[in-house]
Structure formats: structure tokens, C-alpha cells
Enzyme design. Structure first.
Site, PDB file in Angstrom:
ATOM      1  CG  HIS A   1       3.682   4.040   8.683  1.00 37.99           C
ATOM      2  ND1 HIS A   1       3.729   4.899   7.604  1.00 37.99           N
ATOM      3  CD2 HIS A   1       3.320   2.830   8.193  1.00 37.99           C
ATOM      4  CE1 HIS A   1       3.406   4.206   6.504  1.00 37.99           C
ATOM      5  NE2 HIS A   1       3.149   2.962   6.836  1.00 37.99           N
TER       6      HIS A   1
ATOM      7  NE  ARG B   1       7.261   0.825   4.789  1.00 33.93           N
ATOM      8  CZ  ARG B   1       6.054   0.278   4.740  1.00 33.93           C
ATOM      9  NH1 ARG B   1       5.910  -0.977   4.390  1.00 33.93           N
ATOM     10  NH2 ARG B   1       4.982   0.982   5.058  1.00 33.93           N
TER      11      ARG B   1
ATOM     12  CE  LYS C   1      27.260  -1.812  -6.547  1.00 35.77           C
ATOM     13  NZ  LYS C   1      27.453  -0.761  -7.556  1.00 35.77           N
TER      14      LYS C   1
ATOM     15  NE  ARG D   1      -1.799  -2.169   2.657  1.00 36.93           N
ATOM     16  CZ  ARG D   1      -1.943  -3.407   2.234  1.00 36.93           C
ATOM     17  NH1 ARG D   1      -2.960  -3.736   1.508  1.00 36.93           N
ATOM     18  NH2 ARG D   1      -1.076  -4.342   2.552  1.00 36.93           N
ATOM     19  CB  THR D   2       3.420   2.558   2.265  1.00 35.98           C
ATOM     20  OG1 THR D   2       2.652   2.159   3.393  1.00 35.98           O
ATOM     21  CG2 THR D   2       4.041   3.913   2.554  1.00 35.98           C
TER      22      THR D   2
HETATM   23  C1  NCD Z   1       1.843  -0.982   8.102  1.00 36.43           C
HETATM   24  C2  NCD Z   1       3.340  -0.809   8.274  1.00 36.43           C
HETATM   25  O1  NCD Z   1       4.087  -0.985   7.312  1.00 36.43           O
HETATM   26  O2  NCD Z   1       3.718  -0.462   9.369  1.00 36.43           O
HETATM   27  N1  NCD Z   1       1.471  -1.187   6.773  1.00 36.43           N
HETATM   28  C3  NCD Z   1       1.160  -0.097   6.007  1.00 36.43           C
HETATM   29  O3  NCD Z   1       1.998   0.731   5.732  1.00 36.43           O
HETATM   30  N2  NCD Z   1      -0.111   0.063   5.625  1.00 36.43           N
HETATM   31  C4  NCD Z   1       1.260  -1.978   9.010  1.00 36.43           C
HETATM   32  C5  NCD Z   1       1.830  -3.360   9.023  1.00 36.43           C
HETATM   33  O4  NCD Z   1       2.739  -3.685   8.256  1.00 36.43           O
HETATM   34  O5  NCD Z   1       1.339  -4.144   9.823  1.00 36.43           O
END
Ligand code: NCD
Length: 307
Positions: free
Chosen positions: A132, A104, A83, A54-55
Site C-alpha cells: 500500500h 485498489r 460482467k 480515506r484512500t
Molecule cells: C488500510 C488498508 O486499506 O490497508 N487502510 C487505509 O488505506 N488507510 C488499513 C486497513 O484497512 O486496516
């Protein structure tokens, strides 16, 4: 002014600035075609050192729907990280090619470090078990739209409250609105980190309880935020297996809840919400995923300062 800023922590923006983002998201939802050329000529870089559906997709879709372009990696092994390149060097390089970056990373604080070396805006898309903030923008826009207010809510957060970064960010963000109460539902071993309990909840005199059983409290909730047990952050597999099915929200439990309680989940779900709940009109998690794209469109446009 949001132009040129980073978003690393949910508290980075004032409530007024958050409203600016939500207002723009509302305008985009009302008339997406008007924004189809907003980011023409701009490039978004997605630097994903950890898995995501999703993100990453919602950021990429957001930029494409704004008329911009996207580059990046979804697999650190395909970048120079393999590397041994540092985050500081990677971001300085990416800044030569892109106008804005989303990162991320499994290490807490990595996007923060990147932002310190970057003139272009850096957005934290999840750093380890820490924060997040763009999932929180998604959650807030969903609550604001469906419940019509970000205040006066009793919010139940259920599951892995220890490692769940979406939970940490959402508690921080909702603690800034009036008269919200938190019901924290988790096994003893997966309770919220002490810094959230002390620095956010106790320090601001926010009402909260910590319980182990969902059935005891579900009838009190306006919002139930379910989360998966974060397998990748456990030290051993046995603990994960023992705790993974601590909570399963099903049709029976939904009968105990208020008629207007909403169920949210950042997704991915593993086992914690049974599929039958998807048909309940109170289940909002797929709508929530859609709001995520719109709020990210608004965020990108604001940080780039495009009209
Ligand atoms: C979440 C995350 O990555 O923290 N997912 C997301 O971004 N929608 C929640 C999860 O992974 O459980």
C-alpha cells in the site's frame, strides 16, 4: 523524472524522488491556494474493487483541490468487472477517458498488471495483503514532519503484521533510511511474512525483534504503528474472533511510553486504540490522515508532470 511513472511498490521511487514528492507536499501545505488550478483539465480515475474511506476520498479530494476532475467506481459490482472484464481491459478502456488512475484490488499484483497495460500512470491504492505505497507516503510524511527525521527511529509495528499491507510497505520504505530499528509486536500467527523478514530485514542487516507483548517494549519506541486485524483476509471467522482483540492501546499503556513517542494508525481503527488515547498529544493518527491528502496532491501533480 516522475512524470508518466507508475507507483506500485514503495521501492519504485528513489529516495531523491521521494524527497521531491515530500518537498512539493510541504509547499502545498504551506500555501494550498497556489495549487488550486494545477490540474485543471485533467481527470483522475478511481478504480476501487475493495472498500475504502480515506484512500479513495483523499485521492478524490486531492484531485479536486488541484482543480482537476474525478470519475470512478467504489463498488466493483457497478463496473464491468461484474460482467467478467479483466483488469487489463478495464485499464485500457479507462485510459481512453482519464489521465491517471488509482486502483485498489483484493488480488495481490492486480494494479501491477494494470500498469503493464497502461500508458497513463497507475497508482496502487492497496493490493490484497501485499503493499500500500501511498499509505506509506502518508506515514513517511507524517514521521518526517512530526519526528523531524526518517532515520534513527525505533519503530514498533503492532497487530496484524501478516496481512497488514501498510506494515509491509512501511517496513520496506523505512529500511532504506539509516539506523532504523524495528520492534514487531504480534501474535505468533500474525507475524510478518517471511519475504519481508528475509529479503528486507535480514538481507540488509537491519536490527529487529519479534515479540508478543506490547508492555515489554513500548518504553523503547519512538513510533508506535498500530494496525487492525484484517478480518477480510482470514479464512475463518473463529480465528478472527480469537485474535481480533490481541492488542488494545489504552491510557495505562501510554503511561509506559516515552513522552515524545508518537502513535500512528493507517485507520480504520476497530478496537485496538481506545478512544481515551485520542486526547493524548502523542496520538497522531488523524493528523496522519490529513497529511495523506497533501502527499497525494503532490504525487498526482508529479506523475502528471504539471507545474
Ligand atoms: C488500510 C488498508 O486499506 O490497508 N487502510 C487505509 O488505506 N488507510 C488499513 C486497513 O484497512 O486496516
Amino acid at each position: 523524472m516522475l512524470k508518466g511513472r507508475h507507483l506500485i511498490d514503495p521501492m519504485d521511487f528513489t529516495l531523491e524522488e521521494l524527497n521531491e514528492v515530500f518537498n512539493l507536499a510541504d509547499q502545498i501545505i504551506a500555501c494550498p491556494e497556489e495549487f488550486a488550478h494545477t490540474c485543471e483539465g485533467k481527470i483522475l480515475a478511481t478504480l476501487f474493487y475493495e472498500p475504502s474511506t480515506r484512500t479513495r476520498f483523499s485521492f478524490e479530494a486531492a484531485m479536486l483541490r488541484l482543480g482537476g476532475k474525478v470519475l470512478g467506481f467504489s463498488e466493483p459490482n457497478s463496473s464491468s468487472a461484474a460482467k467478467g472484464e479483466s483488469v487489463a481491459d478495464t485499464i485500457r478502456t479507462v485510459a481512453c477517458y482519464a489521465d491517471i488512475a488509482v486502483m485498489r484490488h483484493p488480488k495481490e499484483g492486480a494494479p501491477k498488471v494494470a500498469s503493464m497495460y497502461s500508458d497513463m500512470p497507475v497508482i496502487n491504492a492497496g493490493d490484497g495483503g501485499h503493499q500500500h505505497p501511498t499509505q506509506t507516503l502518508t506515514d513517511l510524511l507524517t514521521i518526517k514532519t512530526v519526528k523531524k527525521s526518517l532515520s534513527n527511529q525505533t519503530i514498533g509495528l503492532c497487530g496484524d503484521l501478516k496481512f497488514g499491507r501498510t506494515v509491509h510497505s512501511l517496513i520496506k520504505a523505512l529500511s532504506r533510511y539509516e539506523n532504523n530499528k524495528f520492534v514487531l509486536i504480534s501474535p505468533n500467527e500474525l507475524k510478518i511474512p517471511d519475504y519481508i523478514r528475509r529479503e528486507i530485514l535480514q538481507k540488509n542487516n537491519i536490527e529487529f525483534v519479534e515479540v508478543e507483548r506490547m508492555e515489554e517494549v513500548i518504553d523503547k519506541l519512538d513510533i508506535l504503528y498500530m494496525t487492525r486485524v484484517q478480518r477480510e483476509r482470514f479464512f475463518n471467522e473463529e480465528d478472527y474472533i480469537r485474535l481480533k482483540d490481541s492488542y488494545i492501546l489504552d491510557g495505562e499503556k501510554m503511561k509506559l511510553a516515552k513522552d515524545d513517542m508518537i502513535v500512528l494508525h493507517p485507520l480504520p481503527r476497530v478496537n485496538e486504540i481506545s478512544y481515551e488515547v485520542d486526547l493524548d498529544p502523542r496520538a497522531c493518527y488523524f493528523r496522519q490522515a490529513k497529511y495523506g491528502m497533501f502527499v497525494r496532491m503532490a504525487l498526482i501533480a508529479k506523475l502528471l508532470g504539471v507545474k
